[in-house]
Design an enzyme around this catalytic site. Structure first.
Site, PDB file in Angstrom:
ATOM      1  N   LYS A 138       0.854  -1.183   0.000  1.00 22.16           N
ATOM      2  CA  LYS A 138       0.000   0.000   0.000  1.00 22.16           C
ATOM      3  C   LYS A 138       0.892   1.235   0.000  1.00 22.16           C
ATOM      4  O   LYS A 138       1.712   1.428   0.894  1.00 22.16           O
ATOM      5  CB  LYS A 138      -0.905   0.006   1.229  1.00 22.16           C
ATOM      6  CG  LYS A 138      -2.197   0.827   1.069  1.00 22.16           C
ATOM      7  CD  LYS A 138      -2.024   2.313   0.918  1.00 22.16           C
ATOM      8  CE  LYS A 138      -1.486   2.975   2.162  1.00 22.16           C
ATOM      9  NZ  LYS A 138      -1.487   4.500   2.012  1.00 22.16           N
TER      10      LYS A 138
ATOM     11  N   GLY B  95       6.042   4.715   8.961  1.00 23.21           N
ATOM     12  CA  GLY B  95       5.265   5.953   8.990  1.00 23.21           C
ATOM     13  C   GLY B  95       5.321   6.592  10.358  1.00 23.21           C
ATOM     14  O   GLY B  95       6.242   6.353  11.150  1.00 23.21           O
ATOM     15  N   SER B  96       4.324   7.389  10.656  1.00 17.75           N
ATOM     16  CA  SER B  96       4.311   8.137  11.904  1.00 17.75           C
ATOM     17  C   SER B  96       4.046   7.226  13.093  1.00 17.75           C
ATOM     18  O   SER B  96       3.423   6.164  12.971  1.00 17.75           O
ATOM     19  CB  SER B  96       3.231   9.223  11.851  1.00 17.75           C
ATOM     20  OG  SER B  96       1.940   8.647  11.926  1.00 17.75           O
ATOM     21  N   THR B  97       4.516   7.672  14.254  1.00 15.35           N
ATOM     22  CA  THR B  97       4.281   6.914  15.478  1.00 15.35           C
ATOM     23  C   THR B  97       2.794   6.834  15.790  1.00 15.35           C
ATOM     24  O   THR B  97       2.294   5.802  16.264  1.00 15.35           O
ATOM     25  CB  THR B  97       5.052   7.546  16.643  1.00 15.35           C
ATOM     26  OG1 THR B  97       6.464   7.457  16.347  1.00 15.35           O
ATOM     27  CG2 THR B  97       4.775   6.839  17.957  1.00 15.35           C
TER      28      THR B  97
ATOM     29  N   ALA C 148       0.247   6.749  13.650  1.00 15.85           N
ATOM     30  CA  ALA C 148      -0.357   5.715  12.809  1.00 15.85           C
ATOM     31  C   ALA C 148       0.130   4.333  13.214  1.00 15.85           C
ATOM     32  O   ALA C 148      -0.626   3.356  13.167  1.00 15.85           O
ATOM     33  CB  ALA C 148      -0.031   5.987  11.343  1.00 15.85           C
ATOM     34  N   GLY C 149       1.390   4.243  13.645  1.00 12.41           N
ATOM     35  CA  GLY C 149       1.924   2.960  14.088  1.00 12.41           C
ATOM     36  C   GLY C 149       1.189   2.411  15.292  1.00 12.41           C
ATOM     37  O   GLY C 149       0.957   1.201  15.400  1.00 12.41           O
TER      38      GLY C 149
ATOM     39  N   GLU D 212       8.307   0.639  11.652  1.00 10.47           N
ATOM     40  CA  GLU D 212       9.434   1.573  11.601  1.00 10.47           C
ATOM     41  C   GLU D 212       8.824   2.965  11.650  1.00 10.47           C
ATOM     42  O   GLU D 212       8.197   3.406  10.686  1.00 10.47           O
ATOM     43  CB  GLU D 212      10.251   1.347  10.322  1.00 10.47           C
ATOM     44  CG  GLU D 212      11.627   1.990  10.373  1.00 10.47           C
ATOM     45  CD  GLU D 212      11.679   3.359   9.731  1.00 10.47           C
ATOM     46  OE1 GLU D 212      11.570   4.359  10.489  1.00 10.47           O
ATOM     47  OE2 GLU D 212      11.813   3.449   8.509  1.00 10.47           O
TER      48      GLU D 212
ATOM     49  N   CYS E  23      12.992  10.402   8.608  1.00 11.98           N
ATOM     50  CA  CYS E  23      12.832   9.939   9.987  1.00 11.98           C
ATOM     51  C   CYS E  23      14.173   9.819  10.702  1.00 11.98           C
ATOM     52  O   CYS E  23      14.221   9.843  11.930  1.00 11.98           O
ATOM     53  CB  CYS E  23      12.102   8.602  10.010  1.00 11.98           C
ATOM     54  SG  CYS E  23      12.894   7.311   9.029  1.00 11.98           S
TER      55      CYS E  23
ATOM     56  N   GLU F 165       8.641  15.458  16.306  1.00  7.58           N
ATOM     57  CA  GLU F 165       9.186  15.312  14.951  1.00  7.58           C
ATOM     58  C   GLU F 165       8.539  16.350  14.033  1.00  7.58           C
ATOM     59  O   GLU F 165       7.335  16.315  13.794  1.00  7.58           O
ATOM     60  CB  GLU F 165       8.921  13.897  14.431  1.00  7.58           C
ATOM     61  CG  GLU F 165       9.609  13.619  13.101  1.00  7.58           C
ATOM     62  CD  GLU F 165       9.453  12.168  12.660  1.00  7.58           C
ATOM     63  OE1 GLU F 165      10.412  11.610  12.105  1.00  7.58           O
ATOM     64  OE2 GLU F 165       8.366  11.590  12.876  1.00  7.58           O
TER      65      GLU F 165
END
Length: 480
Positions: A179, A231-233, A235-236, A253, A287, A387
């Site tokens: 994706k 991706g972002s924390t 979204a993680g 990651e 990142c 970030e």
């Protein structure tokens, strides 16, 4: 104008379930550079069903590891042959400066070669010597594919993020649904063309550009066995909660706020040249960028002055211009996010050394921000803790090595970092104390044979080399 009016599902180009094509606009001047179909849940269902069928039939996982290596080696050669085209597509979509996208191509080769070597050396099936000589059984350990892997990647370095996941997943024998971000529909469409030419079996690979809602539908799909996300924390955390509910395998990651520790004996010219690339690569949309510069009080103003000269020397502008070092942010909302953080830094009381929230003169049509340097920053400030994902650096003073390590570790993140010293042994001693997944010494580049990933809120799991390959296998023990 580039148009992808079909989706790459199960290894072939298929009419999408939706009829509208998304316009891909240049971050430099907002001109339309392409149009592309976007996946909807119905397309996800088709891709996952094909991946499931291919995996269960054993058409790919049942091949010998050496055959899988040969196919992925062929893909890597195709990518190498098209390196300039890939770099140009990413610059056009992302606004990444041409120097960066071109310079990254050899790294993609090293990344792939590390995975290929790991697969060749991997013990896909091994018989263990019994720890107890009187044991009545022999143990045979197999490393087998997980199943259907969903890889979800961000927009900032699409080829690197994509190949870091699909190469090891495919080498292990999995079926993969990748994706990608809508903004990267053109470069990822070309990735699909290369994979089509590489000769993977039907059903083994799909590439779907899609929005967040469709992405969540994909990772929640009951026929998915493993999620690999970059991706972002924020979204993680959401993906981890979905994986936990459904007991899916997951690797993440995530974000970073990496520190560059400049020790008192460091060569300042080398530091500045190294941080030019280590802190401001890819327009700061990286990142691993070392955006917290930790400077000893004894040399603080000297280091601030040198960084000011660096930041002010960098040309901002058209990513196609070979003299440009920093291009535009990928979208208007990302541009505004970075400008808001710069304004926040001023409000927090940091000293604005150079830059500011204003858009660079003459570049108002694009998503540009002014590269910015803050001094007199306290590590508790939001500009030091959050970030920003743009060309914004903060310089934080420290008293001694213990203080520097404390500040470096005082972060929810732990993805990358750097140490600078004329004494390598001293730098290594400090590097060993920093709680982060990767630390570079004196500007060394990130290697691909060792594992890459984060501590703390920077993620779970590792990429690159044998450690990265192992994220896509299950262990099976057969006793005889």
């Amino acid at each position: 104008m580039i148009t992808y009016d079909r989706l790459f599902i199960a290894g072939s180009w298929t009419a999408p379930s939706g009829t509208e094509l998304m316009e891909i606009r240049s971050p430099h001047d907002q001109s339309v550079i392409g149009r592309a179909a976007q996946a909807l849940p119905a397309d996800v269902d088709r891709a996952v069903a094909a991946a499931r069928a291919a995996f269960d039939a054993g058409t790919w996982q049942g091949t010998a590891p050496a055959e899988r290596v040969a196919v992925l080696r062929r893909f890597n050669a195709l990518r190498e042959a098209n390196a300039k085209k890939i770099a140009a597509l990413i610059s056009a979509e992302n606004g990444s400066a041409g120097w960066f996208t071109l310079a990254g191509q050899p790294g993609l080769t090293r990344q792939a070669n590390a995975y290929l070597k790991a697969a060749e050396d991997f013990g896909w099936e091994e018989e263990l010597a019994p720890s107890d000589p009187a044991s009545p059984v022999r143990s045979i350990v197999r490393r087998e594919a997980v199943g259907v892997v969903v890889a979800v990647i961000p927009w900032n370095s699409p080829f690197s993020a994509a190949t870091a996941k699909i190469i090891p997943a495919l080498l292990a024998g999995n079926s993969v649904v990748l994706k990608v971000s809508p903004e990267n529909s053109l470069s990822m469409g070309f990735l699909a063309e290369l994979l089509e030419r590489a000769g993977l079996p039907e059903g083994v690979i799909s590439i779907l550009p899609a929005d967040r809602e469709t992405s969540e539908y994909l990772v929640s799909h009951p026929d998915v066995d493993k999620i690999a996300f970059t991706g972002s924390t924020r979204a993680g955390r959401r993906i981890a909660s979905i994986a936990g509910e459904q007991l899916k395998r997951v690797s993440l990651e995530l974000g970073g706020k990496s520190a560059a520790v400049v020790l008192p004996d460091a060569d300042l010219a080398e530091v500045v040249q190294g941080l030019k690339f280590g802190s401001l690569l890819n327009n700061g949309e990286s990142c691993i960028a070392q955006t917290r510069i930790l400077a000893p009080r004894s040399r603080y103003e000297e280091i601030v002055a040198a960084l000011k000269a660096l930041v002010e020397s960098l040309k901002v502008g058209d990513p196609e211009d070979p003299d440009t070092f920093i291009g535009p942010m990928i979208r208007r909302d990302q541009q505004q996010r970075v400008r808001d953080y710069i304004a926040l830094g001023i409000e927090e009381g940091a000293r604005l050394v150079t830059g500011g929230p204003q858009v660079p003169a003459g570049l108002e049509r694009g998503n540009y921000v002014t590269p910015t340097l803050f001094a007199d920053v306290d590590n508790s400030m939001r500009i030091a803790q959050e970030e920003i994902f743009g060309p914004v650096l903060v310089v934080i003073a420290y008293d001694d090595e213990d203080d520097a390590v404390r500040i470096a570790n005082d972060s929810e993140y732990g993805l990358s970092g750097g140490v600078w010293s004329s004494d390598e042994a001293r730098a290594l001693a400090v590097a060993r104390r920093i709680r982060t997944g990767t630390v570079t010494v004196n500007g060394a580049s990130v290697g691909f044979d060792g594992p890459f990933g984060g501590f703390k809120a920077s993620g779970i799991g590792r990429e690159y080399g044998a450690a990265g390959l192992s994220q896509y296998i299950e262990y099976k023990t057969i006793t005889v």
